[in-house]
Design an enzyme around this catalytic site. Structure first.
Site, PDB file in Angstrom:
ATOM      1  N   SER A   1      -9.444   1.325   3.253  1.00  0.00           N
ATOM      2  CA  SER A   1      -8.697   2.146   2.312  1.00  0.00           C
ATOM      3  C   SER A   1      -7.632   1.380   1.526  1.00  0.00           C
ATOM      4  CB  SER A   1      -8.026   3.298   3.060  1.00  0.00           C
ATOM      5  OG  SER A   1      -7.114   2.779   4.042  1.00  0.00           O
TER       6      SER A   1
ATOM      7  N   SER B   1      -9.401  -1.282   7.434  1.00  0.00           N
ATOM      8  CA  SER B   1      -8.950  -0.943   6.080  1.00  0.00           C
ATOM      9  C   SER B   1      -8.249  -2.063   5.329  1.00  0.00           C
ATOM     10  CB  SER B   1      -8.031   0.281   6.118  1.00  0.00           C
ATOM     11  OG  SER B   1      -8.783   1.444   6.373  1.00  0.00           O
TER      12      SER B   1
ATOM     13  N   LYS C   1       0.857  -1.183   0.000  1.00  0.00           N
ATOM     14  CA  LYS C   1       0.000   0.000   0.000  1.00  0.00           C
ATOM     15  C   LYS C   1       0.894   1.234   0.000  1.00  0.00           C
ATOM     16  CE  LYS C   1      -3.901   1.822   2.742  1.00  0.00           C
ATOM     17  NZ  LYS C   1      -4.733   1.531   3.950  1.00  0.00           N
TER      18      LYS C   1
END
EC number: 6.3.5.7
Length: 498
Positions: A157, A181, A79
């Site tokens: 996310s 997330s 990420k």
């Protein structure tokens, strides 16, 4: 090539030993797939040169060694809020659009030492503030399970990481989990999402959102891959004072793991009014399967109803504190102005942050005002302790349970137009309802895909356990995974229909 989507870490490891596959070939296939699924927008930065150099070194090591690390030559993604030396790390924000770190996050260093190969940095909601991967300066990410123009969100996310794994651009990916997330996008994209115990995995090099809740998480196609990756990245770190100091005992997944003596709890408060009928039926389906193998008990977590409000207040307070470093003076975006330092600070932040980030900063600063501090922040901290105590009571009380089984999300993946038409903050409340209590309590949790909805979208459930119960959690998750036999996403459908 389509078969690559179903390959596990152990499959690839065996193929390397048999010399039927080689690291350079696998990495080239993953990079090719990332390019062919570009429309899904899973990546912010692809790193073909890095991946190819790493895979070449792996190939040379494989030729000279008898004993191989399980992650040797395995493709991974990070990420884009984990720092990577000499590779830009943007947090999907204008504020860090050109930021190139001078050091590596500990989690990345550990993966590279194990021989993994970095395919790229994945998309996210700006500064990881969101539940859809729709608030990125690089555009929204698409859920690979939806094959038409009326597409669906992947969750967030860590949506880019989830999509990269689900579509086969990498074998495993790393996300961050502050209120769900990692588990949320894993659930909506039909893969496994693991949030370890707080402090089990180093946060060094993870650009912070909420320091007291942030946990690096693992996204993988199956439970075994998640366990192997956790075994690599977990353990104490001198660079992160919040890591657990005791040595980490690796998780061992057992094919013959017996759950007959376990007691699994079903918390009644998670059966909320906004939950879809299909999710409730999915929950009941797995409960019925487990009831034939172990004890099932109804339990109560009485402070669940206030958990999301407490989470929101504490989240915004820590966001306001963490975002104060982006002042236009030291690093990140710096706007040109002929006026005062205060004006430089204001214009930098107005141009560097989107509305979601700015609104959380404003709210956090409001809660932290002297006249509001006791009323909001301190009261939320006290309630957080009660929420944590709820979990301790069910895991250690007179009628204790070993694990908890709940939904991960309240519905299948929402349509993009429906999701963005509504207030982002309201959407986060809905999407994080089942996941954020685990972050508040610091306990481990895992999302497992179970079945497809009538719209052919993944439906998933979550297991939560006491702190440092990863071995039990992952073994029971593996048992559920075996019982439900969730289908693998067909790569050809992604290519042909997207």
């Amino acid at each position: 090539m389509n078969k690559l989507s179903s390959y596990s870490i152990r499959d690839i490891h065996k193929a390397y030993r048999d010399k039927s596959l080689n690291p350079c070939g696998i990495i080239d296939q993953c990079l090719d797939r990332a390019k062919k699924t570009k429309k899904l927008n899973a990546f912010i930065t692809l790193t073909p040169q890095v991946a190819q150099e790493q895979s070449l070194r792996c190939q040379k090591r494989l030729q000279s060694r008898n004993k191989l690390n399980l992650l040797e030559g395995i493709s991974v993604c990070l990420k884009d809020n984990f720092c990577t030396k000499d590779i830009r790390t943007t947090c999907a924000s204008n504020m860090l659009k050109n930021f190139i770190p001078t050091y590596n996050a500990t989690i990345y260093s550990k993966l590279m030492m194990a021989g993994a190969c970095l395919v790229g940095k994945t998309n996210l909601d700006e500064f990881a503030m969101g539940s859809g991967t729709v608030d990125s300066i690089y555009g929204p990410t698409r859920n690979p399970w939806c094959y038409n123009d009326n597409w669906r969100i992947p969750g967030g996310s860590s949506g880019g990481s989830a999509v990269a794994v689900s579509s086969g651009s990498c074998v495993v990916a790393i996300g961050s989990d502050t209120g769900g997330s990692t588990r949320n996008p894993a659930a909506l994209c039909g893969i496994v999402g693991l949030k370890p115990t707080y402090g089990l995995v180093s946060r060094y090099g993870l650009i912070p959102l909420v320091n007291s809740m942030d946990v690096p998480g693992v996204l993988a196609k199956n439970v075994d891959d998640a366990a192997i990756t956790l075994n690599c990245i977990a353990g104490p770190d001198d660079l992160d004072s919040t890591t657990i100091k005791s040595a980490f005992k690796p998780v061992l997944i057992k094919d013959d793991f017996d759950i007959c003596n376990l007691n699994i709890g079903i918390p009644k408060e998670y059966h909320c009014k906004d939950m879809s009928i299909e999710v409730i039926e999915c929950w009941q389906y797995v409960t019925d399967l487990l009831e034939k193998l172990c004890k099932i008990s109804c339990v109560s977590l009485p402070h669940t109803s206030v958990s999301i409000a407490v989470y929101s207040i504490l989240n915004q307070c820590e966001v306001a504190s963490n975002m104060s470093r982006y002042d236009g003076l030291e690093y990140g975006l710096r706007t040109k102005t002929n006026y005062s330092t205060e004006e430089l600070y204001a214009t930098t932040r107005s141009q560097g942050f989107n509305n979601v980030v700015r609104s959380r900063i404003f709210a956090g600063n409001y809660f932290l005002l002297r006249q509001n501090y006791e009323k909001y922040f301190m009261k939320a901290q006290k309630l957080r302790r009660l929420i944590s105590d709820d979990f301790k009571n069910v895991f250690n009380g007179d009628n204790k349970v070993d694990l908890l089984l709940t939904p991960t999300t309240l519905s299948e993946a929402p349509l993009y137009n429906d999701f963005t038409a509504k207030n982002n903050r309201d959407q986060c409340v809905l999407q994080d309802y089942c996941t954020q209590p685990a972050n508040m309590a610091g306990i481990p949790a895992i999302s497992i895909p179970v079945k497809l909805s009538k719209n052919k979208m993944p439906l998933s459930l979550q297991l939560m356990g006491p702190a440092l119960s990863e071995d039990l959690l992952l073994n029971v998750a593996k048992k559920i995974e075996t019982l439900v036999n969730f289908p693998v996403l067909d790569f050809n459908q992604i290519i042909n229909k997207n």
